[in-house]
Design a protein around this motif. Structure first.
Motif: not given
Length: 443
Positions: A203-212, A233-237, A263-265, A417-423
């Motif tokens: 199941i894919d979920l997204i965090y950072g959605i407006d109003g979340q 899978y937890l994806y940042p928006l 929200l990721y943490a 480091g895992l939290a900052w993977s996209d950087a």
């Protein structure tokens, strides 16, 4: 950690390296596939077929997809996939060719009817020689298309993993992400997947959605956990140019970064407490879930892609067809693909020199929670990663992104480091790839 504050945590999804926006037309002397694959090891290939069709386009989506398939477009598309499969299999040659893993992605493969999915599997097996029942087979689906009839075909043909994009169980958040779906439709689809007997549900979920909020994010996590998915899978928006959300008023970026990190943490800690293991920044696996042994290594083994949006990988060249996001451009590329009769040459791509191969190996290994075997890297490239990338790795260590408790044989990210993977990932891109990406004009 003050040095980390100068860098934003969400730079880019790292699906692969080099990024597709660094690809360019390969010119009039397009390389023949037979020559590209002549000296490649072909005993553990990955097989991927791309289906670009979706019921609608989510507001965050910048993938290569188109809405709907008027007339006989799906038939013409599968006709082209079959022509391409015949040409590609011939190009792979007469020696040992073995596929170790397979996937149907998109788009939404289950946009196809049950009969069309049967044909898709037939193409993979009869034209490419992929034994779908003998290898891990992953298929992407959606709440509106995960019907019992379609899932029955996929289960019978050997699908081991169904991945469904839910994104949020909260209807107002789904609407905010420009994703029209109802909670009851989502639950019905999840029940159908479980009843199909496909052993792994993701199941894919997204965090950072407006109003979340923290509470609604926890609610979506708990709603997903009620189905005991083998993977989450937890994806940042992300908001990208030419997407639905990209046309809206920009949000306060720093505040949004802080929200997504929080929200990721929270999501990570909640899943770890629920008995899941972290595999990467995005992927979490239930600790008691069945494991599918795979002998394909994404860092080293080749990939054969079919379809208008698929990539293929050899050691020295990554190639595909043209790429776009804007609706009209995507339609044109899909139409051009369906009209193609000669699939014997690579059209668009990027060559990888030894530096890019090192960067790709390091990036794709380091972004996994298990980290990278330094001795394996040294055996492959003649020296250790600290000798090839001293400045980058020193910077990671300074920011607290590397696990200081490992021995010299293992290079592994810390939880930070895992939290900052996209950087972290983009910091390993070569200057040439960065320049090509910067010069790319979104269309």
């Amino acid at each position: 950690m003050t040095t980390a504050l100068a860098l934003r945590p969400y730079q880019s999804y790292i699906y692969g390296y080099p990024h597709k926006t660094a690809y360019r037309p390969l010119g009039p002397a397009r390389p023949a596939l037979r020559e590209l694959w002549a000296d490649e090891p072909k005993d553990a290939l990955s097989f991927y077929t791309h289906l670009p069709f979706c019921e609608f386009r989510c507001g965050f989506c910048n993938l290569f997809t188109r809405i709907g398939a008027p007339g006989d477009l799906t038939t013409r598309y599968l006709d082209a996939v079959e022509r391409q499969a015949i040409a590609v299999r011939e190009a792979l040659g007469d020696g040992e060719v073995r596929f170790a893993t397979a996937a149907f992605g998109g788009g939404t493969p289950t946009f196809l009817s049950a009969a069309e999915l049967t044909r898709l599997c037939d193409i993979a097996e009869r034209r490419m020689g992929v034994d779908l029942r003998a290898v891990p087979l992953s298929v992407e689906t959606s709440p509106g298309t995960a019907t019992p009839e379609r899932l029955a075909v996929l289960a019978e043909r050997g699908t081991t993993r169904a991945s469904i994009g839910v994104q949020s169980f909260v209807e107002s958040e789904a609407r905010a992400a420009v994703r029209p779906q109802r909670r009851d439709e989502v639950e019905t689809a999840l029940a159908a997947i479980r009843e199909s007997g496909i052993p792994i549900l993701n199941i894919d979920l997204i965090y950072g959605i407006d109003g979340q909020t923290a509470a609604t994010w926890r609610g979506s996590l708990d709603a997903a956990l009620a189905w005991r998915p083998e993977e989450l899978y937890l994806y940042p928006l992300y908001v990208r140019p030419l997407t639905g959300l990209g046309k809206r008023t920009p949000v306060a970026e720093r505040e949004w970064d802080a929200q997504r990190l929080a929200l990721y943490a929270a999501g990570r800690d909640h899943l770890l407490a629920a008995g899941y293991e972290q595999v990467s920044m995005r992927m979490f696996r239930r600790a008691d879930a069945p494991r599918t042994p795979a002998d394909h290594a994404c860092q080293t083994d080749g990939m054969v892609g079919l379809g208008a949006g698929a990539r293929s990988y050899t050691a020295g060249l990554h190639y595909s067809f043209d790429y776009a996001v804007e609706t009209r451009e995507v339609r044109g590329i899909v139409d051009e693909y369906t009209a193609t009769t000669d699939f014997t040459r690579a059209e668009v791509g990027r060559a990888l020199d030894v530096d890019d191969r090192r960067r790709r190996h390091l990036l794709q290994s380091l972004l996994q929670a298990d980290g990278m075997d330094v001795n394996d890297y040294r055996a492959r490239f003649g020296a250790g990663p600290h000798e090839h990338f001293p400045a980058e790795l020193a910077g990671f260590a300074e920011r607290g992104w590397l696990d200081s408790g490992t021995g010299p044989e293992l290079l592994r990210l810390s939880p930070e480091g895992l939290a900052w993977s996209d950087a972290l990932g983009p910091l390993l891109f070569s200057p040439g790839v960065r320049a090509a990406m910067a010069a790319y004009r979104p269309r």
